[in-house]
Design an enzyme around this catalytic site. Structure first.
Site, PDB file in Angstrom:
ATOM      1  N   ARG A 104       5.931  10.283 -74.204  1.00  0.00           N
ATOM      2  CA  ARG A 104       5.194  11.483 -73.424  1.00  0.00           C
ATOM      3  C   ARG A 104       4.207  12.402 -74.126  1.00  0.00           C
ATOM      4  NH1 ARG A 104       9.843  12.824 -68.838  1.00  0.00           N
ATOM      5  NH2 ARG A 104       9.050  11.613 -67.261  1.00  0.00           N
ATOM      6  N   GLY A 161       9.701   9.701 -60.415  1.00  0.00           N
ATOM      7  CA  GLY A 161       9.437  10.651 -58.901  1.00  0.00           C
ATOM      8  C   GLY A 161       8.305  10.640 -58.417  1.00  0.00           C
ATOM      9  N   LYS A 180      19.653   8.235 -59.690  1.00  0.00           N
ATOM     10  CA  LYS A 180      19.150   9.397 -59.059  1.00  0.00           C
ATOM     11  C   LYS A 180      19.058   9.016 -57.457  1.00  0.00           C
ATOM     12  CE  LYS A 180      15.932  10.698 -62.472  1.00  0.00           C
ATOM     13  NZ  LYS A 180      14.663  10.580 -62.561  1.00  0.00           N
ATOM     14  N   GLY A 230      11.504   7.569 -66.749  1.00  0.00           N
ATOM     15  CA  GLY A 230      11.965   7.581 -68.030  1.00  0.00           C
ATOM     16  C   GLY A 230      12.711   6.612 -68.725  1.00  0.00           C
TER      17      GLY A 230
HETATM   18  P1  ADP Z   1      14.527   6.657 -64.128  1.00  0.00           P
HETATM   19  O1  ADP Z   1      14.864   7.616 -65.422  1.00  0.00           O
HETATM   20  O2  ADP Z   1      14.014   5.476 -64.619  1.00  0.00           O
HETATM   21  O3  ADP Z   1      13.826   7.262 -63.021  1.00  0.00           O
HETATM   22  P2  ADP Z   1      17.316   7.140 -63.149  1.00  0.00           P
HETATM   23  O4  ADP Z   1      17.265   8.284 -63.928  1.00  0.00           O
HETATM   24  O5  ADP Z   1      17.286   7.196 -61.701  1.00  0.00           O
HETATM   25  O6  ADP Z   1      15.951   6.215 -63.728  1.00  0.00           O
HETATM   26  O7  ADP Z   1      18.635   6.217 -63.413  1.00  0.00           O
HETATM   27  C1  ADP Z   1      18.791   5.740 -64.916  1.00  0.00           C
HETATM   28  C2  ADP Z   1      20.440   5.766 -64.983  1.00  0.00           C
HETATM   29  O8  ADP Z   1      20.910   5.012 -64.091  1.00  0.00           O
HETATM   30  C3  ADP Z   1      20.673   5.265 -66.356  1.00  0.00           C
HETATM   31  O9  ADP Z   1      21.375   6.054 -67.133  1.00  0.00           O
HETATM   32  C4  ADP Z   1      21.863   4.063 -66.126  1.00  0.00           C
HETATM   33  O10 ADP Z   1      22.885   3.920 -66.901  1.00  0.00           O
HETATM   34  C5  ADP Z   1      22.165   4.570 -64.669  1.00  0.00           C
HETATM   35  N1  ADP Z   1      22.669   3.439 -63.654  1.00  0.00           N
HETATM   36  C6  ADP Z   1      22.125   2.590 -63.331  1.00  0.00           C
HETATM   37  N2  ADP Z   1      22.910   1.727 -62.843  1.00  0.00           N
HETATM   38  C7  ADP Z   1      24.075   2.360 -62.532  1.00  0.00           C
HETATM   39  C8  ADP Z   1      25.271   1.922 -62.087  1.00  0.00           C
HETATM   40  N3  ADP Z   1      25.541   0.815 -61.538  1.00  0.00           N
HETATM   41  N4  ADP Z   1      26.420   2.827 -62.283  1.00  0.00           N
HETATM   42  C9  ADP Z   1      26.368   4.079 -62.981  1.00  0.00           C
HETATM   43  N5  ADP Z   1      25.103   4.325 -63.346  1.00  0.00           N
HETATM   44  C10 ADP Z   1      24.032   3.398 -63.440  1.00  0.00           C
HETATM   45 MG    MG Z   2      16.356   9.172 -65.506  1.00  0.00          MG
END
Ligand code: ADP
Ligand code: MG
Length: 403
Positions: A45, A382, A206, A359
């Site tokens: 970033r 998002g 999320k 991220g």
């Molecule tokens: P991004 O940062 O790419 O937008 P998110 O923050 O929404 O993605 O999600 C990422 C997190 O989701 C990671 O820390 C991962 O460990 C968690 N995650 C993914 N699948 C599961 C699951 N089945 N149970 C618990 N946590 C999960």
């Molecule tokens: Mg995240």
């Protein structure tokens, strides 16, 4: 098809204005991941903002002031979220001295001094309670330290905060930085003149903030693949007992609506058919693959299983545009990372236009060694989903326009 993107493409970029001798304030997104000792674990970033900063240096701005948030402080100072942890890395990447500013109003005269090309980094803007409330007082005070406002914080451009939105009402010249323009260009290619089928792959944790967006993207996509903790909520909506898995009971109804809307819009849905379950995340003793209907009592689903990888792989292969946001499992833990890495490779190997956002997802793609094999890595998770929804992102809304 998506006029929101055209609206955003029409904003003035930093190239369309003269910044010589001006005090330029750049809203950047330096919200970088850090380990427990405040070491930056991924500086993508920061690197993404360098083009705009260098442009200001090359074009003789009087001074450059950088403003960003870091982490989620609660409107007050917290040492672990101080931008001092970012200052050194920025100096190294720019090969310039950066002056750290704790109180931007006290530094007003310094910022206006114009004697040398100077770069200031303001302390975490979210230490001000007014930032997230888009407080007009804070916006005005920020506006008073610049002549030109540049928004280059794509990752935060879906938020209406004082430094990403409100400030633009009080500055005469407000334009977009290079990163903002590059992001819009990449999404425009995927959404305005898409080669179909368009597949959206969503996962991650999320759930509440992303699941509501899914309802409104149905008219834009052909296929929806869901994994990660997000899919647990959907599997629950189908009546399966997900036991101790991470999912959100309050959004099970929303998941049902999404399923129904997919059907109405003839969007093909792909959900996990098998999952990796464990008795514990920190100290797993019993880890196995079971059908999604058969999660053991007290166990949690932490990754997609091999049959699901195969299913998703086939759906991905038959796509021409793929947008991915959210890991398929807890990829940070080796044992639960296979699903995410295999999907990263499946998308990377596809002869499609591929965008990854978020991220954690970008981090997972990097760890899978596939960064170079994606068409575009977005700095916004998002924000990119809201683009898909057809929204004009607030970070672009108040900027000057070309017409
Ligand atoms: P991004 O940062 O790419 O937008 P998110 O923050 O929404 O993605 O999600 C990422 C997190 O989701 C990671 O820390 C991962 O460990 C968690 N995650 C993914 N699948 C599961 C699951 N089945 N149970 C618990 N946590 C999960
Ligand atoms: Mg995240």
């Amino acid at each position: 098809m998506t006029s929101n993107l055209q609206t955003m493409k029409d904003v003035k970029s930093i190239r369309d204005t003269d910044i010589t001798g001006k005090r330029v304030l750049i809203r950047v997104d330096f919200n970088v991941p850090m380990d427990a000792n405040q070491n930056i674990s991924d500086d993508r970033r920061i690197r993404s903002a360098l083009q705009t900063i260098n442009y200001c240096i090359d074009n003789n701005a009087c001074s450059i002031t950088l403003i960003t948030h870091l982490g989620r402080p609660k409107g007050a100072y917290e040492e672990r979220f101080s931008l001092r942890h970012v200052q050194k890395r920025l100096e190294r990447l720019l090969h310039k001295r950066i002056e750290f500013v704790e109180d931007f109003e006290a530094a007003k005269d310094e910022i206006a001094a114009c004697s040398l090309e100077r770069i200031f980094l303001l302390e975490n803007i979210r230490f001000h309670p007014g930032e997230k409330k888009n407080d007009p007082e804070l916006s005005k005070r920020l506006a008073s330290i610049c002549d030109v406002y540049v928004n280059d914080a794509f990752g935060t451009s879906h938020r209406k905060h004082a430094s990403t939105y409100g400030i633009a009402e009080h500055v005469d010249v407000k334009v977009a930085g290079f990163l903002m323009m590059k992001e819009i260009e990449a999404f425009s290619k995927a959404l305005e003149t898409p080669t179909r089928p368009i597949t959206l792959v969503v996962g991650g944790a999320k759930i509440s903030s992303k699941i509501t967006l899914l309802e409104s993207v149905m008219t834009k996509i052909d296929k929806l693949i869901i994994g990660g903790a997000m899919s647990n909520t959907f599997l629950r909506a189908m009546g399966y007992d997900m036991q101790a898995s991470l999912f959100e009971e309050e959004y099970v109804e929303t998941a049902r609506k999404v399923l129904k809307q997919a059907q109405q819009n003839k969007v093909k849905m792909y959900l996990p058919v098998d999952v990796v379950i464990t008795d514990s995340i920190e100290h797993p003793i019993d880890v196995r693959v079971v059908p999604a209907q058969d999660v053991f009592e007290g166990f949690q689903a932490v990754d997609i299983g091999p049959a699901t990888v195969k299913l998703f792989h086939e759906a991905i292969e038959l796509s021409n545009t793929i947008i991915w946001n959210g890991p398929m499992g807890i990829y940070e833990i080796d044992r639960f990372s296979k699903g995410t890495y295999k999907i990263a490779t499946a998308i990377a190997d596809c002869y499609a236009y591929t965008i990854v956002g978020g991220g954690d997802t970008a981090d997972a793609v990097d760890k899978a060694g596939e960064t170079e094999n994606f068409s575009f890595i977005s700095t916004g998770g998002g924000a990119s989903l809201e683009l898909l929804e057809g929204k004009v992102l607030p970070g672009f809304e108040l900027l000057d326009r070309n017409k």
